[in-house]
Design an enzyme around this catalytic site. Structure first.
Site, PDB file in Angstrom:
ATOM      1  N   ASP A  30      77.359  -1.271  45.124  1.00 12.34           N
ATOM      2  CA  ASP A  30      77.725  -1.656  43.706  1.00 12.34           C
ATOM      3  C   ASP A  30      76.578  -2.427  43.241  1.00 12.34           C
ATOM      4  OD1 ASP A  30      80.462  -1.088  41.899  1.00 12.34           O
ATOM      5  OD2 ASP A  30      79.090  -2.579  41.240  1.00 12.34           O
ATOM      6  N   ILE A  31      76.123  -2.257  42.240  1.00 14.26           N
ATOM      7  CA  ILE A  31      75.166  -2.855  41.430  1.00 14.26           C
ATOM      8  C   ILE A  31      75.464  -4.144  41.077  1.00 14.26           C
ATOM      9  CG2 ILE A  31      75.309  -2.062  39.078  1.00 14.26           C
ATOM     10  CD1 ILE A  31      72.189  -1.169  39.263  1.00 14.26           C
ATOM     11  N   ASN A  86      90.074   2.983  40.124  1.00 10.33           N
ATOM     12  CA  ASN A  86      90.473   2.917  38.865  1.00 10.33           C
ATOM     13  C   ASN A  86      90.527   4.299  38.105  1.00 10.33           C
ATOM     14  OD1 ASN A  86      90.302  -0.066  38.848  1.00 10.33           O
ATOM     15  ND2 ASN A  86      88.244   0.079  38.549  1.00 10.33           N
ATOM     16  N   GLU A  94      84.941   2.875  34.312  1.00  5.74           N
ATOM     17  CA  GLU A  94      83.789   2.978  33.658  1.00  5.74           C
ATOM     18  C   GLU A  94      83.092   4.218  33.775  1.00  5.74           C
ATOM     19  OE1 GLU A  94      81.934  -0.424  34.477  1.00  5.74           O
ATOM     20  OE2 GLU A  94      83.405  -1.606  33.579  1.00  5.74           O
ATOM     21  N   HIS A  99      85.644   7.534  42.402  1.00 10.99           N
ATOM     22  CA  HIS A  99      84.844   6.761  43.356  1.00 10.99           C
ATOM     23  C   HIS A  99      86.010   5.681  44.087  1.00 10.99           C
ATOM     24  CE1 HIS A  99      84.349   5.156  39.588  1.00 10.99           C
ATOM     25  NE2 HIS A  99      84.510   4.047  39.855  1.00 10.99           N
ATOM     26  N   HIS A 101      86.210   1.945  45.627  1.00  9.27           N
ATOM     27  CA  HIS A 101      85.587   0.903  45.667  1.00  9.27           C
ATOM     28  C   HIS A 101      86.332   0.229  47.015  1.00  9.27           C
ATOM     29  CE1 HIS A 101      84.557  -0.152  41.405  1.00  9.27           C
ATOM     30  NE2 HIS A 101      85.401   0.822  41.149  1.00  9.27           N
TER      31      HIS A 101
HETATM   32  P1  5GP Z   1      84.791   1.792  37.819  1.00 10.00           P
HETATM   33  O1  5GP Z   1      84.910   0.804  36.710  1.00 10.00           O
HETATM   34  O2  5GP Z   1      84.362   2.893  37.065  1.00 10.00           O
HETATM   35  O3  5GP Z   1      85.722   1.838  38.667  1.00 10.00           O
HETATM   36  O4  5GP Z   1      83.565   1.261  38.590  1.00 10.00           O
HETATM   37  C1  5GP Z   1      82.265   1.680  38.223  1.00 10.00           C
HETATM   38  C2  5GP Z   1      81.358   0.948  39.187  1.00 10.00           C
HETATM   39  O5  5GP Z   1      80.147   1.360  39.123  1.00 10.00           O
HETATM   40  C3  5GP Z   1      81.332  -0.527  38.781  1.00 10.00           C
HETATM   41  O6  5GP Z   1      81.566  -1.541  39.736  1.00 10.00           O
HETATM   42  C4  5GP Z   1      79.749  -0.928  38.337  1.00 10.00           C
HETATM   43  O7  5GP Z   1      79.281  -2.077  38.744  1.00 10.00           O
HETATM   44  C5  5GP Z   1      79.059   0.212  39.364  1.00 10.00           C
HETATM   45  N1  5GP Z   1      77.923   0.899  38.774  1.00 10.00           N
HETATM   46  C6  5GP Z   1      77.615   1.097  37.248  1.00 10.00           C
HETATM   47  N2  5GP Z   1      76.392   1.372  37.136  1.00 10.00           N
HETATM   48  C7  5GP Z   1      75.848   1.401  38.631  1.00 10.00           C
HETATM   49  C8  5GP Z   1      74.689   2.193  39.030  1.00 10.00           C
HETATM   50  O8  5GP Z   1      73.667   2.396  38.286  1.00 10.00           O
HETATM   51  N3  5GP Z   1      74.235   1.942  40.473  1.00 10.00           N
HETATM   52  C9  5GP Z   1      75.426   1.354  41.349  1.00 10.00           C
HETATM   53  N4  5GP Z   1      74.760   1.240  42.505  1.00 10.00           N
HETATM   54  N5  5GP Z   1      76.706   0.991  40.526  1.00 10.00           N
HETATM   55  C10 5GP Z   1      76.824   1.094  39.470  1.00 10.00           C
END
Ligand code: 5GP
Ligand code: ZN
Length: 111
Positions: A30-31, A86, A94, A99, A101
């Site tokens: 995760d970034i 999520n 987001e 995905h 985590h």
């Molecule tokens: P969500 O909120 O959709 O469950 O999680 C999305 C995750 O993707 C977040 O933890 C965010 O930090 C990660 N993320 C967003 N953009 C990027 C990216 O460009 N590269 C990587 N490796 N992770 C990302």
């Protein structure tokens, strides 16, 4: 490039730090890590969220769940890990590509 960030990462068009890849799924860092180890386990197939699953995805989902402890062990998480999925705006999702985590490191606080 598609409009989906994780499709582009899976296709190698957007860089990411991969830690695992197979024919059905990948795992990358995760970034914005929320723990010492914070990975995302992502299907190669574009599925937006848990809300979009049907029975054609059963084997894929089972595969990804079974990957979690394998990847966690490879990352040195011998004592366990946390998994979060999520779903939708109400769940804080987001990125609209399903995905899982995978978080771990020093013991995580209670949830
Ligand atoms: P969500 O909120 O959709 O469950 O999680 C999305 C995750 O993707 C977040 O933890 C965010 O930090 C990660 N993320 C967003 N953009 C990027 C990216 O460009 N590269 C990587 N490796 N992770 C990302
Ligand atoms: Zn996608």
């Amino acid at each position: 490039m598609t409009a989906c960030l994780f499709c582009n990462i899976v296709a190698g068009k957007t860089p990411a730090q991969f830690v695992y890849q197979d024919e059905l799924a990948v795992a990358f860092k995760d970034i914005h890590p929320k723990a010492r180890v914070h990975l995302l386990v992502v299907p190669r197939l574009h599925v937006a969220s848990l809300d979009d699953l049907d029975n054609t995805h059963d084997a894929l989902m089972a595969h990804m769940i079974r990957l979690l402890p394998i990847v966690a062990r490879e990352q040195g998480l011998a004592n366990g890990f946390r998994t979060i999925i999520n779903t939708g705006a109400g769940g804080g999702q987001e990125i609209a590509h399903l995905h899982l985590h995978l978080l771990g490191g020093p013991p995580l606080p209670g949830f």
